[in-house]
Design a protein around this motif. Structure first.
Motif, PDB file in Angstrom:
ATOM      1  N   HIS A   4      91.534  -2.524   7.072  1.00  0.00           N
ATOM      2  CA  HIS A   4      91.059  -3.231   6.119  1.00  0.00           C
ATOM      3  C   HIS A   4      89.437  -2.652   5.861  1.00  0.00           C
ATOM      4  O   HIS A   4      88.685  -2.865   6.494  1.00  0.00           O
ATOM      5  CB  HIS A   4      91.088  -4.848   6.004  1.00  0.00           C
ATOM      6  N   ASP A   5      89.516  -1.758   4.726  1.00  0.00           N
ATOM      7  CA  ASP A   5      88.226  -1.365   4.282  1.00  0.00           C
ATOM      8  C   ASP A   5      87.667  -2.594   3.317  1.00  0.00           C
ATOM      9  O   ASP A   5      88.089  -3.163   2.606  1.00  0.00           O
ATOM     10  CB  ASP A   5      87.947  -0.269   3.516  1.00  0.00           C
ATOM     11  N   ALA A  15      74.204  -3.832  12.998  1.00  0.00           N
ATOM     12  CA  ALA A  15      75.106  -2.821  12.654  1.00  0.00           C
ATOM     13  C   ALA A  15      75.816  -2.917  11.479  1.00  0.00           C
ATOM     14  O   ALA A  15      76.313  -4.309  11.229  1.00  0.00           O
ATOM     15  CB  ALA A  15      76.013  -2.644  13.984  1.00  0.00           C
ATOM     16  N   THR A  16      76.090  -2.422  10.426  1.00  0.00           N
ATOM     17  CA  THR A  16      76.948  -2.347   9.373  1.00  0.00           C
ATOM     18  C   THR A  16      78.463  -2.295   9.599  1.00  0.00           C
ATOM     19  O   THR A  16      78.950  -1.139  10.154  1.00  0.00           O
ATOM     20  CB  THR A  16      76.526  -1.322   8.145  1.00  0.00           C
ATOM     21  N   ILE A  17      79.121  -3.367   9.176  1.00  0.00           N
ATOM     22  CA  ILE A  17      80.617  -3.318   9.561  1.00  0.00           C
ATOM     23  C   ILE A  17      81.160  -2.930   8.225  1.00  0.00           C
ATOM     24  O   ILE A  17      80.776  -3.783   7.264  1.00  0.00           O
ATOM     25  CB  ILE A  17      81.166  -4.364  10.192  1.00  0.00           C
ATOM     26  N   SER A  18      81.989  -1.847   7.759  1.00  0.00           N
ATOM     27  CA  SER A  18      82.538  -1.442   6.562  1.00  0.00           C
ATOM     28  C   SER A  18      84.037  -1.586   6.634  1.00  0.00           C
ATOM     29  O   SER A  18      84.791  -1.460   5.649  1.00  0.00           O
ATOM     30  CB  SER A  18      82.084  -0.114   6.163  1.00  0.00           C
ATOM     31  N   ALA A 101      81.059 -13.862  13.088  1.00  0.00           N
ATOM     32  CA  ALA A 101      80.690 -13.070  11.940  1.00  0.00           C
ATOM     33  C   ALA A 101      81.776 -13.040  10.771  1.00  0.00           C
ATOM     34  O   ALA A 101      81.292 -12.754   9.544  1.00  0.00           O
ATOM     35  CB  ALA A 101      80.555 -11.373  12.216  1.00  0.00           C
ATOM     36  N   ALA A 102      82.623 -13.537  10.989  1.00  0.00           N
ATOM     37  CA  ALA A 102      83.747 -13.896   9.882  1.00  0.00           C
ATOM     38  C   ALA A 102      83.312 -14.699   9.009  1.00  0.00           C
ATOM     39  O   ALA A 102      83.543 -14.615   7.622  1.00  0.00           O
ATOM     40  CB  ALA A 102      84.904 -14.484  10.467  1.00  0.00           C
ATOM     41  N   ALA A 103      82.305 -15.600   9.284  1.00  0.00           N
ATOM     42  CA  ALA A 103      81.882 -16.448   8.236  1.00  0.00           C
ATOM     43  C   ALA A 103      80.679 -15.894   7.092  1.00  0.00           C
ATOM     44  O   ALA A 103      80.696 -16.209   6.114  1.00  0.00           O
ATOM     45  CB  ALA A 103      80.965 -17.666   8.963  1.00  0.00           C
ATOM     46  N   GLU A 104      80.368 -14.473   7.546  1.00  0.00           N
ATOM     47  CA  GLU A 104      79.701 -13.740   6.664  1.00  0.00           C
ATOM     48  C   GLU A 104      80.365 -12.795   5.823  1.00  0.00           C
ATOM     49  O   GLU A 104      79.774 -12.314   4.753  1.00  0.00           O
ATOM     50  CB  GLU A 104      78.650 -12.981   7.616  1.00  0.00           C
ATOM     51  N   LEU A 105      81.716 -12.864   5.911  1.00  0.00           N
ATOM     52  CA  LEU A 105      82.408 -11.953   4.895  1.00  0.00           C
ATOM     53  C   LEU A 105      82.365 -12.497   3.529  1.00  0.00           C
ATOM     54  O   LEU A 105      82.248 -13.721   3.203  1.00  0.00           O
ATOM     55  CB  LEU A 105      83.973 -12.022   5.016  1.00  0.00           C
ATOM     56  N   ASP A 106      82.444 -11.833   2.522  1.00  0.00           N
ATOM     57  CA  ASP A 106      82.373 -12.061   1.102  1.00  0.00           C
ATOM     58  C   ASP A 106      83.752 -12.695   0.729  1.00  0.00           C
ATOM     59  O   ASP A 106      84.744 -12.483   1.588  1.00  0.00           O
ATOM     60  CB  ASP A 106      82.318 -10.810   0.274  1.00  0.00           C
ATOM     61  N   VAL A 107      84.049 -13.473  -0.057  1.00  0.00           N
ATOM     62  CA  VAL A 107      85.142 -14.291  -0.240  1.00  0.00           C
ATOM     63  C   VAL A 107      86.269 -13.485  -0.516  1.00  0.00           C
ATOM     64  O   VAL A 107      87.537 -13.735  -0.055  1.00  0.00           O
ATOM     65  CB  VAL A 107      85.069 -15.415  -1.416  1.00  0.00           C
TER      66      VAL A 107
END
Length: 134
Positions: A4-5, A15-18, A101-107
């Protein structure tokens, strides 16, 4: 596994996770996140009928050129609660390997990941055991 992008990349430890890879849940996962999966499935099923009714009414209104009260249909939908979003975070944390880090994901990404994680593309009760014996 399903890649999933992220529409909105996040930064974790500099580090950026894309993109993330979402794996299929196993038995241990379901023990750990089973209650969250149930919460999310309850939310999805409660809105499925209203969503379908909304889409059909919208299409019928466009075809006929008449109006319809889409607001009344939309009002039948149940908005997500913090329990629903918590379930999405827990599912993304576990099945996309994001941990806290899942809590940092955009909705938007959170919803996409949780939906993909739960959509195995298989009908329940259709599994079978193969032993390798002919």
């Amino acid at each position: 596994m399903n890649k999933h992008d992220l529409k909105y990349p996040i930064t974790v430890n500099g580090a950026t996770i894309s993109s993330v890879t979402i794996r299929r849940p196993n038995g241990g996962d379901m023990v750990a996140i089973g209650d969250q999966v149930a919460e999310l499935m309850k939310f999805y099923s409660s809105n499925a009928k209203a969503s379908q009714e909304y889409v059909l009414a919208e299409a019928a209104a466009k075809l006929s050129g008449t109006g319809t009260d889409l607001e009344a249909i939309a009002a039948k939908m149940t908005p997500p609660t913090s329990a629903v979003f918590s379930a999405m975070v827990d599912i993304a944390s576990r099945l996309a390997g994001l941990g806290e880090a899942a809590a940092e994901l955009d909705v938007t990404d959170l919803q996409d990941i949780a939906g993909k994680a739960l959509n195995t593309g298989e009908a329940p009760g259709r599994g079978r055991v193969e032993t390798g014996d002919a």
